[in-house]
Design a protein around this motif. Structure first.
Motif, PDB file in Angstrom:
ATOM      1  N   ALA A 220      53.440  43.133  37.399  1.00 52.30           N
ATOM      2  CA  ALA A 220      52.548  41.861  36.887  1.00 52.30           C
ATOM      3  C   ALA A 220      51.281  42.428  36.560  1.00 52.30           C
ATOM      4  O   ALA A 220      50.535  43.026  36.808  1.00 52.30           O
ATOM      5  CB  ALA A 220      52.310  41.070  37.893  1.00 52.30           C
TER       6      ALA A 220
ATOM      7  N   GLY B  47      47.458  41.000  35.280  1.00 52.62           N
ATOM      8  CA  GLY B  47      46.563  39.890  35.241  1.00 52.62           C
ATOM      9  C   GLY B  47      45.840  40.204  33.964  1.00 52.62           C
ATOM     10  O   GLY B  47      46.061  39.888  32.916  1.00 52.62           O
ATOM     11  N   HIS B  48      44.577  40.424  34.123  1.00 47.52           N
ATOM     12  CA  HIS B  48      43.755  40.816  32.890  1.00 47.52           C
ATOM     13  C   HIS B  48      43.726  42.173  32.768  1.00 47.52           C
ATOM     14  O   HIS B  48      42.857  42.797  31.603  1.00 47.52           O
ATOM     15  CB  HIS B  48      42.309  40.260  33.046  1.00 47.52           C
ATOM     16  N   GLY B  49      44.387  42.911  33.288  1.00 46.32           N
ATOM     17  CA  GLY B  49      44.473  44.410  32.919  1.00 46.32           C
ATOM     18  C   GLY B  49      43.292  45.108  33.418  1.00 46.32           C
ATOM     19  O   GLY B  49      42.762  46.158  32.833  1.00 46.32           O
ATOM     20  N   HIS B  50      42.599  44.589  34.605  1.00 46.80           N
ATOM     21  CA  HIS B  50      41.346  45.195  35.033  1.00 46.80           C
ATOM     22  C   HIS B  50      41.372  46.179  36.180  1.00 46.80           C
ATOM     23  O   HIS B  50      40.420  46.588  36.652  1.00 46.80           O
ATOM     24  CB  HIS B  50      40.451  44.266  35.046  1.00 46.80           C
ATOM     25  N   SER B  51      42.554  46.642  36.111  1.00 43.89           N
ATOM     26  CA  SER B  51      42.701  47.878  37.172  1.00 43.89           C
ATOM     27  C   SER B  51      42.242  49.099  36.909  1.00 43.89           C
ATOM     28  O   SER B  51      41.732  49.299  35.508  1.00 43.89           O
ATOM     29  CB  SER B  51      44.298  48.221  37.438  1.00 43.89           C
TER      30      SER B  51
ATOM     31  N   GLN C   8      47.212  50.487  37.684  1.00 37.90           N
ATOM     32  CA  GLN C   8      47.654  49.611  38.895  1.00 37.90           C
ATOM     33  C   GLN C   8      48.587  48.442  38.429  1.00 37.90           C
ATOM     34  O   GLN C   8      49.587  47.925  38.766  1.00 37.90           O
ATOM     35  CB  GLN C   8      46.878  49.138  39.809  1.00 37.90           C
TER      36      GLN C   8
ATOM     37  N   ASP D  64      32.215  39.150  41.480  1.00 39.19           N
ATOM     38  CA  ASP D  64      30.671  39.337  40.477  1.00 39.19           C
ATOM     39  C   ASP D  64      31.125  39.007  39.089  1.00 39.19           C
ATOM     40  O   ASP D  64      30.266  38.440  38.075  1.00 39.19           O
ATOM     41  CB  ASP D  64      30.304  40.852  40.466  1.00 39.19           C
TER      42      ASP D  64
ATOM     43  N   THR E 138      41.885  37.676  36.889  1.00 37.54           N
ATOM     44  CA  THR E 138      42.897  36.756  37.289  1.00 37.54           C
ATOM     45  C   THR E 138      42.992  36.315  38.930  1.00 37.54           C
ATOM     46  O   THR E 138      42.684  37.216  39.531  1.00 37.54           O
ATOM     47  CB  THR E 138      44.393  37.046  36.879  1.00 37.54           C
TER      48      THR E 138
ATOM     49  N   VAL F 287      35.778  40.111  46.475  1.00 39.82           N
ATOM     50  CA  VAL F 287      34.688  40.094  47.179  1.00 39.82           C
ATOM     51  C   VAL F 287      33.363  40.154  46.463  1.00 39.82           C
ATOM     52  O   VAL F 287      33.283  40.953  45.365  1.00 39.82           O
ATOM     53  CB  VAL F 287      34.447  41.434  47.914  1.00 39.82           C
TER      54      VAL F 287
ATOM     55  N   ILE G 170      52.447  36.556  42.449  1.00 39.84           N
ATOM     56  CA  ILE G 170      51.750  35.033  42.767  1.00 39.84           C
ATOM     57  C   ILE G 170      51.785  34.389  41.325  1.00 39.84           C
ATOM     58  O   ILE G 170      51.132  34.809  40.362  1.00 39.84           O
ATOM     59  CB  ILE G 170      50.340  35.357  43.311  1.00 39.84           C
TER      60      ILE G 170
ATOM     61  N   TYR H 242      38.307  50.353  48.908  1.00 40.83           N
ATOM     62  CA  TYR H 242      38.706  49.287  48.254  1.00 40.83           C
ATOM     63  C   TYR H 242      39.192  49.541  46.827  1.00 40.83           C
ATOM     64  O   TYR H 242      38.576  50.369  46.087  1.00 40.83           O
ATOM     65  CB  TYR H 242      37.573  48.136  48.347  1.00 40.83           C
TER      66      TYR H 242
ATOM     67  N   GLN I   3      50.908  50.878  41.583  1.00 43.12           N
ATOM     68  CA  GLN I   3      50.295  51.011  42.975  1.00 43.12           C
ATOM     69  C   GLN I   3      50.570  52.587  43.652  1.00 43.12           C
ATOM     70  O   GLN I   3      49.766  53.137  44.418  1.00 43.12           O
ATOM     71  CB  GLN I   3      50.239  50.069  43.853  1.00 43.12           C
TER      72      GLN I   3
HETATM   73  C1  LIG Z   1      33.974  44.547  35.383  1.00 40.89           C
HETATM   74  C2  LIG Z   1      34.707  44.353  36.747  1.00 40.89           C
HETATM   75  C3  LIG Z   1      33.977  43.580  37.964  1.00 40.89           C
HETATM   76  C4  LIG Z   1      34.712  43.437  39.090  1.00 40.89           C
HETATM   77  N1  LIG Z   1      34.121  42.902  40.144  1.00 40.89           N
HETATM   78  C5  LIG Z   1      34.690  42.597  41.260  1.00 40.89           C
HETATM   79  C6  LIG Z   1      34.093  42.073  42.314  1.00 40.89           C
HETATM   80  O1  LIG Z   1      32.954  41.812  42.361  1.00 40.89           O
HETATM   81  N2  LIG Z   1      34.669  41.921  43.562  1.00 40.89           N
HETATM   82  C7  LIG Z   1      36.129  42.257  43.662  1.00 40.89           C
HETATM   83  O2  LIG Z   1      36.614  42.133  44.751  1.00 40.89           O
HETATM   84  N3  LIG Z   1      36.795  42.867  42.756  1.00 40.89           N
HETATM   85  C8  LIG Z   1      35.878  43.217  41.371  1.00 40.89           C
HETATM   86  N4  LIG Z   1      36.727  43.707  40.291  1.00 40.89           N
HETATM   87  C9  LIG Z   1      37.996  44.354  40.708  1.00 40.89           C
HETATM   88  C10 LIG Z   1      39.175  43.216  40.442  1.00 40.89           C
HETATM   89  O3  LIG Z   1      39.402  42.563  41.587  1.00 40.89           O
HETATM   90  C11 LIG Z   1      40.409  44.234  40.206  1.00 40.89           C
HETATM   91  O4  LIG Z   1      40.128  44.650  38.807  1.00 40.89           O
HETATM   92  C12 LIG Z   1      41.779  43.302  39.985  1.00 40.89           C
HETATM   93  O5  LIG Z   1      42.633  44.473  39.669  1.00 40.89           O
HETATM   94  C13 LIG Z   1      41.866  42.160  39.121  1.00 40.89           C
HETATM   95  O6  LIG Z   1      41.771  42.621  37.900  1.00 40.89           O
HETATM   96  P1  LIG Z   1      43.098  41.667  37.106  1.00 40.89           P
HETATM   97  O7  LIG Z   1      43.034  40.054  37.403  1.00 40.89           O
HETATM   98  O8  LIG Z   1      42.980  42.018  35.891  1.00 40.89           O
HETATM   99  O9  LIG Z   1      44.536  42.439  37.689  1.00 40.89           O
HETATM  100  P2  LIG Z   1      45.294  43.613  37.226  1.00 40.89           P
HETATM  101  O10 LIG Z   1      44.519  44.675  37.149  1.00 40.89           O
HETATM  102  O11 LIG Z   1      45.868  43.121  35.952  1.00 40.89           O
HETATM  103  O12 LIG Z   1      46.051  43.826  38.424  1.00 40.89           O
HETATM  104  C14 LIG Z   1      45.712  44.136  39.791  1.00 40.89           C
HETATM  105  C15 LIG Z   1      47.121  44.405  40.429  1.00 40.89           C
HETATM  106  O13 LIG Z   1      47.738  43.231  41.086  1.00 40.89           O
HETATM  107  C16 LIG Z   1      48.926  43.049  40.364  1.00 40.89           C
HETATM  108  N5  LIG Z   1      49.070  41.695  40.171  1.00 40.89           N
HETATM  109  C17 LIG Z   1      48.362  41.108  38.871  1.00 40.89           C
HETATM  110  N6  LIG Z   1      48.695  39.827  38.862  1.00 40.89           N
HETATM  111  C18 LIG Z   1      49.520  39.598  39.780  1.00 40.89           C
HETATM  112  C19 LIG Z   1      50.063  38.354  40.398  1.00 40.89           C
HETATM  113  N7  LIG Z   1      49.769  37.325  39.813  1.00 40.89           N
HETATM  114  N8  LIG Z   1      50.722  38.332  41.558  1.00 40.89           N
HETATM  115  C20 LIG Z   1      50.851  39.691  42.312  1.00 40.89           C
HETATM  116  N9  LIG Z   1      50.377  41.013  41.918  1.00 40.89           N
HETATM  117  C21 LIG Z   1      49.738  40.723  40.676  1.00 40.89           C
HETATM  118  C22 LIG Z   1      48.935  44.160  39.292  1.00 40.89           C
HETATM  119  O14 LIG Z   1      50.550  44.560  39.367  1.00 40.89           O
HETATM  120  C23 LIG Z   1      48.365  45.061  39.787  1.00 40.89           C
HETATM  121  O15 LIG Z   1      48.902  46.092  40.901  1.00 40.89           O
HETATM  122  C24 LIG Z   1      36.004  43.861  39.083  1.00 40.89           C
HETATM  123  C25 LIG Z   1      36.778  44.649  38.147  1.00 40.89           C
HETATM  124  C26 LIG Z   1      35.914  44.754  36.942  1.00 40.89           C
HETATM  125  C27 LIG Z   1      36.780  45.358  35.822  1.00 40.89           C
END
Ligand SMILES: Cc1cc2nc3c(=O)[nH]c(=O)nc-3n(C[C@H](O)[C@H](O)[C@H](O)COP(=O)(O)OP(=O)(O)OC[C@H]3O[C@@H](n4cnc5c(N)ncnc54)[C@H](O)[C@@H]3O)c2cc1C
Length: 502
Positions: free
Chosen positions: A69, A71-75, A79, A141, A146, A156, A207, A452, A490
């Protein structure tokens, strides 16, 4: 070896499977890892997600296909990627039209909530709930992440000391398991899957919907920053604030080592008299600590807010000449990092590698940690903002999969480094070597640190990370994703026929 994603072709989908955008799905915010998938699924419905996972499950363990899955690719380190597997673009199901706000009734019996798709960006959840005068209680923050992505980690920010992390503010989830079943779960129903998925790093299911608790949305925010040169006063004040009954609504802090350059200051749009840029304050090159707080208020009751803030500030021991504040709307405050993102993007500095390190440090060792890290390892330079603020363990539900230190108060310490150059101080190698030194120190000094957003690459490392909780985590994996199809990036459970990649 690229497995054949064509096995999904016969599926009848509401959305579609594409092959031309695999390169984009092989990138993430960390920009340090690239795993090319075989195909990208743009689901048109939850049924599409379930059908795709079920099909891969039916192929059995001899098939190397996995499903990630995205999300917004912010891993940070692949991951949300999969080598040769299927990436599910969750944002395809993330639109506002799929969000349902329930305004709730009077009293505690009918609390307000929003049913949001797993692929919804938090900024869009906010826009949608604000239409009803409501908002989620706990944030990150940055809001261009997503719902499913942050709930798979913890989520957090400076509200966590009071509200708990985002995983403590969810009432129900809809999940597609690794068998392709669509399951609704909550503390009352299928609770093992519910708690497992929260902070579960995507290991037990995808999810597709989350029921998120809401509160009346504050209108305005008094946003305050003060500086300290003494670490002990800084942390004692932070701890007193998060433990007090009547206190601020958001409490964070950061460490200021190198005050120059956009890359060190990108995290915020705090404008009027930014202490970070306040040239009149001479610190003689010393490390400074910035305490950041907010108080929500209604413009009609600004006087009351002024009074309360005055009382709270009078108890703090910051350097008196360094009190800075500004008033902004709740939306402006919560979306504060986005304006910096736009500035960095304009300079091509958003897409650079991000060798971030996020640590959870128990209160009892935070001083030893700070002495070594800010007094020695990072004495002269850092490559980005450094967050440092305490939260209370009692606000975290220990039935979730999130791993945190044992003590009641622990600190989130985030080294949010950018690596804009190929060599020297701005390089990935330099940042990683500093990160390694910090982690090494924590291990040797017995700091009791947990990572984390941990970027571990072997199961051995994950076992050490989970400690006594590993057994439960592994049991849940066998139960909900027995073929280890989900979230292979992961690197916790390798699919039997795939070599463990690093
Ligand atoms: C600029 C920036 C600021 C941030 N600030 C914070 C902060 O203040 N606090 C904090 O806690 N984190 C913070 N983060 C981290 C953020 O929580 C992670 O990057 C997290 O991975 C969410 O990004 P994403 O939604 O793009 O998910 P992705 O990076 O795309 O996915 C993250 C992981 O979850 C899995 N995944 C994605 N969607 C789902 C789904 N629907 N169901 C099950 N698994 C899924 C993916 O396979 C992957 O393993 C920050 C990240 C960035 C880039």
């Amino acid at each position: 070896h690229v497995p054949d994603a064509g096995v999904l072709a016969p599926l009848r989908l509401d959305g579609y499977l594409s092959f031309h955008d695999v390169a984009a799905a092989a990138r993430d915010f960390g920009n340090r890892c690239s795993l090319l998938p075989a195909a990208v699924l743009h689901p048109g419905s939850v049924a599409d997600v379930a059908a795709a996972v079920r099909r891969v499950f039916q192929l059995g363990e001899r098939s190397p296909l996995t499903v990630a899955a995205r999300g917004h690719g912010h891993s940070l380190l692949g991951q949300s990627q999969t080598a040769g597997g299927i990436v599910v673009r969750m944002e395809s199901l993330g639109g506002g039209a799929r969000m349902r706000v329930h305004a709730g009734g009077a009293g505690a019996d009918a609390p307000a909530y929003v049913d949001a798709p797993g692929g919804a960006l938090w900024i869009n959840v906010l826009h949608e709930t604000l239409k009803h005068g409501l908002a989620p209680k706990s944030w990150t923050d940055y809001l261009h992440l997503t719902v499913g992505g942050t709930l798979s980690n913890a989520g957090v920010s400076g509200q966590a000391f009071r509200q708990g992390p985002q995983v403590s503010n969810v009432n129900q989830l809809e999940i597609v398991t690794g068998r392709g079943d669509v399951v609704t779960c909550s503390p009352e129903e299928n609770s093992d899957l519910f708690y497992g998925a929260l902070g579960g790093l995507g290991q037990f299911g995808i999810i597709t919907r989350a029921r998120i608790a809401l509160e009346p949305a504050p209108k305005m925010v008094r946003w305050i920053r003060v500086l300290y040169s003494d670490f002990a006063s800084f942390t004692e004040d932070q701890e007193a604030l998060i433990s007090a009954e009547r206190t601020f609504d958001y409490i964070e802090g950061f460490v200021i080592i190198n005050r120059t350059g956009i890359l060190n200051n990108w995290r915020t749009s705090f404008k009027p008299q930014d202490p970070v840029q306040a040239s009149h304050f001479q610190s003689d090159g010393k490390v400074l600590y910035c305490l950041e707080m907010t108080k929500n208020f209604d413009p009609d009751e600004a006087d009351i807010m002024e009074q309360e803030v005055g009382v709270l500030l009078s108890r703090l021991r910051y350097i008196q000449s360094t009190l800075f504040h500004t008033d902004v709307t709740y939306l402006e405050f919560l979306d504060r990092v986005h304006s910096s993102e736009l500035k960095l993007r304009a300079q091509g500095l958003w897409e650079v590698p991000h060798p971030w390190l996020n640590l959870l440090i128990p209160r009892s060792t935070i001083h030893r940690f700070a002495t070594e890290v800010f007094g020695n390892i990072l004495k002269d330079s850092n490559n980005g903002p450094i967050l440092l603020y305490p939260v209370n363990r009692s606000k975290w539900d220990n039935r979730t999969s999130v791993v945190i230190p044992e003590e009641e108060i622990f600190y989130l310490v985030g080294f949010l480094s950018s690596a804009p150059s190929a060599s020297g101080h701005g390089s990935v190698e330099h940042a990683v070597s500093l990160n390694d030194k910090i982690v090494d120190f924590c291990d040797k000094a017995g700091v009791g640190m947990k990572q984390y957003l941990a970027p571990y690459t072997t199961q051995q490392q994950w076992k050490a990370h989970f400690g006594a909780r590993w057994e439960t985590f592994e049991r849940r994996k066998h139960m909900y994703d027995p073929l280890a199809i989900l979230a292979p990036g992961q690197r916790i459970f390798p699919k039997a026929s795939l070599p463990m990649s690093s």
